[in-house]
Design an enzyme around this catalytic site. Structure first.
Site, mmCIF file in Angstrom:
data_model
loop_
_atom_site.group_PDB
_atom_site.id
_atom_site.type_symbol
_atom_site.label_atom_id
_atom_site.label_comp_id
_atom_site.label_asym_id
_atom_site.label_seq_id
_atom_site.Cartn_x
_atom_site.Cartn_y
_atom_site.Cartn_z
ATOM 1 N N THR A 10 0.832 -1.207 0.000
ATOM 2 C CA THR A 10 0.000 0.000 0.000
ATOM 3 C C THR A 10 0.868 1.260 0.000
ATOM 4 O O THR A 10 0.690 2.163 -0.833
ATOM 5 C CB THR A 10 -0.903 -0.008 1.252
ATOM 6 N N GLU A 124 9.917 10.174 8.910
ATOM 7 C CA GLU A 124 8.725 10.990 9.202
ATOM 8 C C GLU A 124 7.436 10.164 9.147
ATOM 9 O O GLU A 124 6.493 10.395 9.915
ATOM 10 C CB GLU A 124 8.645 12.152 8.193
ATOM 11 N N GLY A 129 1.460 8.501 10.217
ATOM 12 C CA GLY A 129 1.227 8.476 8.764
ATOM 13 C C GLY A 129 1.571 9.807 8.120
ATOM 14 O O GLY A 129 2.732 10.224 8.087
ATOM 15 N N ILE A 131 0.816 12.807 9.138
ATOM 16 C CA ILE A 131 0.902 13.969 10.040
ATOM 17 C C ILE A 131 2.373 14.351 10.223
ATOM 18 O O ILE A 131 3.185 13.505 10.585
ATOM 19 C CB ILE A 131 0.326 13.638 11.438
ATOM 20 N N GLY A 182 -10.903 -2.427 5.138
ATOM 21 C CA GLY A 182 -9.475 -2.482 4.806
ATOM 22 C C GLY A 182 -8.582 -1.745 5.797
ATOM 23 O O GLY A 182 -7.399 -1.556 5.536
ATOM 24 N N GLU A 185 -6.047 -5.473 9.599
ATOM 25 C CA GLU A 185 -5.525 -6.656 8.906
ATOM 26 C C GLU A 185 -6.410 -7.855 9.256
ATOM 27 O O GLU A 185 -7.151 -7.821 10.236
ATOM 28 C CB GLU A 185 -4.111 -6.971 9.413
ATOM 29 N N LYS A 200 5.238 3.248 18.053
ATOM 30 C CA LYS A 200 5.224 4.689 17.789
ATOM 31 C C LYS A 200 5.572 5.471 19.063
ATOM 32 O O LYS A 200 6.249 6.499 18.999
ATOM 33 C CB LYS A 200 3.856 5.093 17.234
HETATM 34 N N1 HSE Z 1 -2.303 -0.300 11.356
HETATM 35 C C1 HSE Z 1 -1.887 1.048 11.560
HETATM 36 C C2 HSE Z 1 -3.083 1.887 12.030
HETATM 37 C C3 HSE Z 1 -1.328 1.588 10.280
HETATM 38 O O1 HSE Z 1 -4.213 1.387 12.017
HETATM 39 O O2 HSE Z 1 -2.900 3.008 12.467
HETATM 40 C C4 HSE Z 1 -0.469 2.806 10.427
HETATM 41 O O3 HSE Z 1 0.634 2.600 11.242
#
Ligand code: HSE
Length: 405
Positions: A10, A124, A129, A131, A182, A185, A200
């Protein structure tokens, strides 16, 4: 400038798309240099893909191509991403990544290798994501002593909790919807158990306080025990339940860092962050609270951050960006259960009298259909260990931290 992409999932396919569709604006920022994708590494076949001539299954095609200056690693996982990244850095190529697992586990080693080899390792996209959060923390907030950070760092769990709160869906129904859309997972463990948010938190804590924090130092509790009954009690107190990553400075030599469901009251900037969106609130001693909000996952938002790092590498081809941190220590992250005081939400099979006999000051909550032998309440501020001893031998159904962010 020739660049390569490792991992055509992706995010990787989004990186190729953003480079191809934004070359004019990229050239404006690099002083005329355009990025040209010359290799895409992936073990899978993509028959009919318009980039068929760029695919390779052999990492050495990228490693040995002297014209490739910058590589985007969007493979995920520690292996073989670590090995590939280290070899690329050692051969003088800059690497950018969205791979939070790798940065959380091996960030220090890779940053040190980048420094030794005069190249960049930028990440970054690894938190939040699309941000912008790594640069703001490393650069724009660098005049502050950071006091703490709290973030909604996982879009999947925030979507599930939002559906429970706003639409009355059960956890299982909301998880199924997240999978159908989607977001989650097939195996949603890393999201719903808090492991993704934990990685994170490690990156943000390392950046905020300058010492590497590893995932095994950060306690992670997911959202699987949250029920609609808890949602309803918390709503009666004008709050919502969020999965929060929290980091707090204890002193110059220690921090607390943990991931858990937490009650956020409706006045907080974090309370209205809904669906798959993420938000990160940073508390600095000069600036106060600043909040970064936006899409925390997804193809183009994450690619936006990855490609921005590639542009930065192209601009800094002979110079290094100086994001980074030093070695951590085993006792650097304290056990928050013994150190941090906060209020707690408790739901138990008990009567109000029994609770009042054990606690000085509580606020009782209520919900529609509340059984007569069930209580829910919010305590005054105490450590989790103090709470546990006060609740000894009681039939406790759930405990949730209350945040001060
Ligand atoms: N699986 C993660 C989420 C994807 O849902 O935030 C981004 O790290």
């Amino acid at each position: 400038m020739k660049v390569a992409v490792m991992g055509y999932g992706t995010v990787g396919s989004g990186v190729v798309e953003v480079i191809e569709t934004h070359n004019k604006s990229i050239a404006n920022r690099t002083g005329g240099e355009i990025l040209e994708v010359s290799h895409i590494l992936d073990l899978r076949d993509f028959p009919g893909d318009e980039h068929e001539d760029l695919f390779t299954k052999d990492f050495n095609d990228i490693l040995n191509d002297e014209d490739v200056m910058v590589v985007a690693e969007t493979m995920g996982g520690v292996n073989p991403a670590y090995d590939f990244t280290m070899k690329l850095i050692e051969s003088g190529k800059s690497v950018v990544t969205s791979n939070k697992e790798l940065v959380a586990q091996k960030g220090l080693e890779l940053l040190e290798a980048a420094e030794r080899n005069g190249v960049n390792y930028l990440f970054e996209a690894s938190v939040g994501g699309g941000i912008p959060i790594i640069r703001p923390m490393a650069q724009c907030l660098s005049a502050n002593n950071i006091e703490g950070v709290a973030g909604i760092l996982n879009g999947t769990t925030n979507f599930i909790l939002t559906k429970m709160i706003e639409d009355g869906m059960t956890f299982e129904e909301a998880l199924k919807l997240a999978q159908d859309n989607g977001y989650a997972e097939k195996d949603p463990t890393a999201d719903i158990e808090g492991f993704d948010a934990c990685r994170k938190v490690c990156i943000l804590a390392s950046l905020a306080f300058g010492k590497h924090v590893y995932p095994n130092q950060v306690r992670a509790e997911g959202i699987t025990k949250i029920t609609l009954e808890d949602v309803s009690y918390v709503s009666s107190a004008n709050g919502v339940i969020k999965l929060l990553g929290q980091i707090k400075k204890i002193d110059d030599d220690s921090i607390a860092a943990f991931v858990s469901p937490a009650i956020v009251f409706n006045g907080s900037q974090l309370a209205s962050v809904n669906g798959v969106f993420n938000a990160i609130l940073v508390r600095g001693d000069a600036v106060g609270d600043v909040c970064f909000y936006g899409p925390g996952a997804g193809k183009l938002p994450t690619a936006s951050a990855v490609v921005a790092d590639m542009v930065d590498c192209a601009v800094h081809v002979d110079r290094r960006k100086t994001f980074g941190w030093g070695e951590g220590a085993e006792d650097y992250v304290v056990d928050e259960k013994t150190v941090l005081k906060m209020p707690f939400y408790v739901r138990a099979k008990a009567g109000c009298g029994e609770i009042m006999a054990r606690f000085n000051d509580v606020k009782f909550l209520n919900r529609k259909g509340q059984p007569s032998d069930e209580v829910a309440f919010i305590t005054d501020s105490m450590t989790e260990n103090e709470l546990t001893s006060k609740l000894e031998n009681m039939d406790v159904i759930n405990i949730i931290k209350v945040t001060d962010y």
